[in-house]
Design a protein around this motif. Sequence first.
Motif, PDB file in Angstrom:
ATOM      1  N   LEU A  11      -3.346   9.995  12.648  1.00  0.00           N
ATOM      2  CA  LEU A  11      -2.085  10.057  11.703  1.00  0.00           C
ATOM      3  C   LEU A  11      -1.573   8.455  11.420  1.00  0.00           C
ATOM      4  O   LEU A  11      -1.342   7.964  12.382  1.00  0.00           O
ATOM      5  CB  LEU A  11      -1.089  10.922  12.431  1.00  0.00           C
ATOM      6  N   VAL A  12      -1.371   8.516  10.157  1.00  0.00           N
ATOM      7  CA  VAL A  12      -0.616   7.201   9.713  1.00  0.00           C
ATOM      8  C   VAL A  12       0.812   7.700   9.061  1.00  0.00           C
ATOM      9  O   VAL A  12       0.631   8.501   8.045  1.00  0.00           O
ATOM     10  CB  VAL A  12      -1.491   6.328   8.681  1.00  0.00           C
ATOM     11  N   PHE A  13       1.869   7.217   9.346  1.00  0.00           N
ATOM     12  CA  PHE A  13       3.053   7.124   8.627  1.00  0.00           C
ATOM     13  C   PHE A  13       3.472   5.867   8.038  1.00  0.00           C
ATOM     14  O   PHE A  13       3.630   4.986   8.674  1.00  0.00           O
ATOM     15  CB  PHE A  13       4.208   7.691   9.608  1.00  0.00           C
ATOM     16  N   ALA A  14       3.311   5.806   6.697  1.00  0.00           N
ATOM     17  CA  ALA A  14       3.407   4.776   5.912  1.00  0.00           C
ATOM     18  C   ALA A  14       5.023   4.563   5.318  1.00  0.00           C
ATOM     19  O   ALA A  14       4.990   5.019   4.414  1.00  0.00           O
ATOM     20  CB  ALA A  14       2.249   4.407   4.833  1.00  0.00           C
ATOM     21  N   ASP A  15       6.032   3.929   6.041  1.00  0.00           N
ATOM     22  CA  ASP A  15       7.245   3.698   5.777  1.00  0.00           C
ATOM     23  C   ASP A  15       7.662   2.307   5.229  1.00  0.00           C
ATOM     24  O   ASP A  15       8.566   1.928   5.640  1.00  0.00           O
ATOM     25  CB  ASP A  15       8.123   4.363   6.605  1.00  0.00           C
ATOM     26  N   ALA A  16       6.737   1.629   4.528  1.00  0.00           N
ATOM     27  CA  ALA A  16       6.746   0.062   4.377  1.00  0.00           C
ATOM     28  C   ALA A  16       5.835  -0.090   3.123  1.00  0.00           C
ATOM     29  O   ALA A  16       5.098   0.798   2.831  1.00  0.00           O
ATOM     30  CB  ALA A  16       6.579  -0.873   5.443  1.00  0.00           C
ATOM     31  N   TRP A  17       6.179  -1.161   2.476  1.00  0.00           N
ATOM     32  CA  TRP A  17       5.285  -1.597   1.264  1.00  0.00           C
ATOM     33  C   TRP A  17       3.934  -1.609   1.444  1.00  0.00           C
ATOM     34  O   TRP A  17       3.166  -1.054   1.254  1.00  0.00           O
ATOM     35  CB  TRP A  17       5.871  -2.999   0.857  1.00  0.00           C
ATOM     36  N   PRO A  18       3.627  -2.584   2.629  1.00  0.00           N
ATOM     37  CA  PRO A  18       2.100  -2.263   3.133  1.00  0.00           C
ATOM     38  C   PRO A  18       1.891  -1.043   3.845  1.00  0.00           C
ATOM     39  O   PRO A  18       2.445  -0.701   4.609  1.00  0.00           O
ATOM     40  CB  PRO A  18       1.942  -3.551   4.397  1.00  0.00           C
ATOM     41  N   GLY A  19       0.679  -0.498   3.189  1.00  0.00           N
ATOM     42  CA  GLY A  19       0.134   0.666   3.648  1.00  0.00           C
ATOM     43  C   GLY A  19       0.460   1.995   2.719  1.00  0.00           C
ATOM     44  O   GLY A  19      -0.088   2.883   2.757  1.00  0.00           O
ATOM     45  N   LYS A  20       1.437   1.446   1.910  1.00  0.00           N
ATOM     46  CA  LYS A  20       1.949   2.566   0.772  1.00  0.00           C
ATOM     47  C   LYS A  20       1.754   1.849  -0.497  1.00  0.00           C
ATOM     48  O   LYS A  20       1.012   2.502  -1.436  1.00  0.00           O
ATOM     49  CB  LYS A  20       3.410   2.710   1.192  1.00  0.00           C
ATOM     50  N   TYR A  21       2.236   0.791  -0.944  1.00  0.00           N
ATOM     51  CA  TYR A  21       1.931   0.277  -2.053  1.00  0.00           C
ATOM     52  C   TYR A  21       0.993  -0.877  -2.206  1.00  0.00           C
ATOM     53  O   TYR A  21       0.843  -1.511  -3.365  1.00  0.00           O
ATOM     54  CB  TYR A  21       3.633  -0.262  -2.806  1.00  0.00           C
ATOM     55  N   GLU A  73      -2.400  -2.611   0.190  1.00  0.00           N
ATOM     56  CA  GLU A  73      -3.423  -2.546   1.060  1.00  0.00           C
ATOM     57  C   GLU A  73      -3.774  -0.676   1.479  1.00  0.00           C
ATOM     58  O   GLU A  73      -4.095  -0.356   2.211  1.00  0.00           O
ATOM     59  CB  GLU A  73      -2.913  -3.066   2.408  1.00  0.00           C
ATOM     60  N   ILE A  74      -3.390  -0.096   0.322  1.00  0.00           N
ATOM     61  CA  ILE A  74      -3.469   1.366   0.485  1.00  0.00           C
ATOM     62  C   ILE A  74      -5.030   1.813   0.881  1.00  0.00           C
ATOM     63  O   ILE A  74      -5.454   2.712   1.439  1.00  0.00           O
ATOM     64  CB  ILE A  74      -3.013   2.089  -0.624  1.00  0.00           C
ATOM     65  N   ASP A  75      -5.758   1.019  -0.296  1.00  0.00           N
ATOM     66  CA  ASP A  75      -7.348   1.555   0.033  1.00  0.00           C
ATOM     67  C   ASP A  75      -7.774   1.405   1.577  1.00  0.00           C
ATOM     68  O   ASP A  75      -8.581   2.043   2.020  1.00  0.00           O
ATOM     69  CB  ASP A  75      -8.161   0.542  -0.817  1.00  0.00           C
ATOM     70  N   VAL A  76      -7.288   0.087   1.978  1.00  0.00           N
ATOM     71  CA  VAL A  76      -7.680  -0.003   3.470  1.00  0.00           C
ATOM     72  C   VAL A  76      -7.262   0.853   4.302  1.00  0.00           C
ATOM     73  O   VAL A  76      -7.698   1.623   5.313  1.00  0.00           O
ATOM     74  CB  VAL A  76      -7.055  -1.687   3.835  1.00  0.00           C
ATOM     75  N   ILE A  77      -6.012   0.949   4.269  1.00  0.00           N
ATOM     76  CA  ILE A  77      -5.221   2.055   5.046  1.00  0.00           C
ATOM     77  C   ILE A  77      -5.960   3.710   5.201  1.00  0.00           C
ATOM     78  O   ILE A  77      -6.264   4.201   6.144  1.00  0.00           O
ATOM     79  CB  ILE A  77      -3.689   2.409   4.926  1.00  0.00           C
ATOM     80  N   LEU A  78      -6.237   3.977   3.977  1.00  0.00           N
ATOM     81  CA  LEU A  78      -6.719   5.242   3.540  1.00  0.00           C
ATOM     82  C   LEU A  78      -8.298   5.602   4.430  1.00  0.00           C
ATOM     83  O   LEU A  78      -8.631   6.510   4.895  1.00  0.00           O
ATOM     84  CB  LEU A  78      -7.038   5.839   2.347  1.00  0.00           C
ATOM     85  N   GLU A  79      -8.906   4.299   4.256  1.00  0.00           N
ATOM     86  CA  GLU A  79     -10.146   4.070   5.031  1.00  0.00           C
ATOM     87  C   GLU A  79     -10.213   4.227   6.565  1.00  0.00           C
ATOM     88  O   GLU A  79     -11.171   4.588   7.315  1.00  0.00           O
ATOM     89  CB  GLU A  79     -10.816   2.980   4.609  1.00  0.00           C
TER      90      GLU A  79
END
Length: 195
Positions: free
Chosen positions: A117-127, A129-135
Amino acid sequence: MQEANIKDIPDIYPEIQRKSEEIGFTMPSDMFIGSLLKTLIHSKPGAQILELGTGIGLSLSWMIAGMDEDAHLITVDNDPKLIAIAKDYFGEDKRVEIICEDGTEWIKKQKDTKYDLVFADAWPGKYSEIDVILEMINPGGFYIIDDMTSQPNWPKGHDKNVEQLVGYLEGRADFSITKMNWSSGIIIAVKKNIN
């Protein structure tokens, strides 16, 4: 049904709310997203969890409340004052790592780690580096974001960022998504088990 009648609030939550008001923290997550995170984490025994954007620890309190003894959570924020407060509240919990670092740099260094589970509540990981996070999400794992409906603290033009992000997630064949006009606007995405 009264959705606002949430019964199982973490014991520490009112204290963190009080501290949030005391220091003038203006970006708190609400109880709805907290309750949802807790519920989803309960569905993943022994979960590996990532929160991007610790803030003062309001969401973190809910996430910890959903964890079993074998779960592990990493939370990352770049604000040393907020991280110090979060450590005061949660630093003794051996299941939790609280990291003060730029989210973008942290994501780049951790790209081979997998999460349930990833909760992205910041710019990184949401807007960014999203490709990296989803991988970094395991099959069957959750990617959760909030603040997808217009917020008073949005900078001018941010609605375009949100539209692009939603469109991007809708186009990902490896994720199933649900958009919810609830809380502050939630997207729940689950990584498909594609062979």
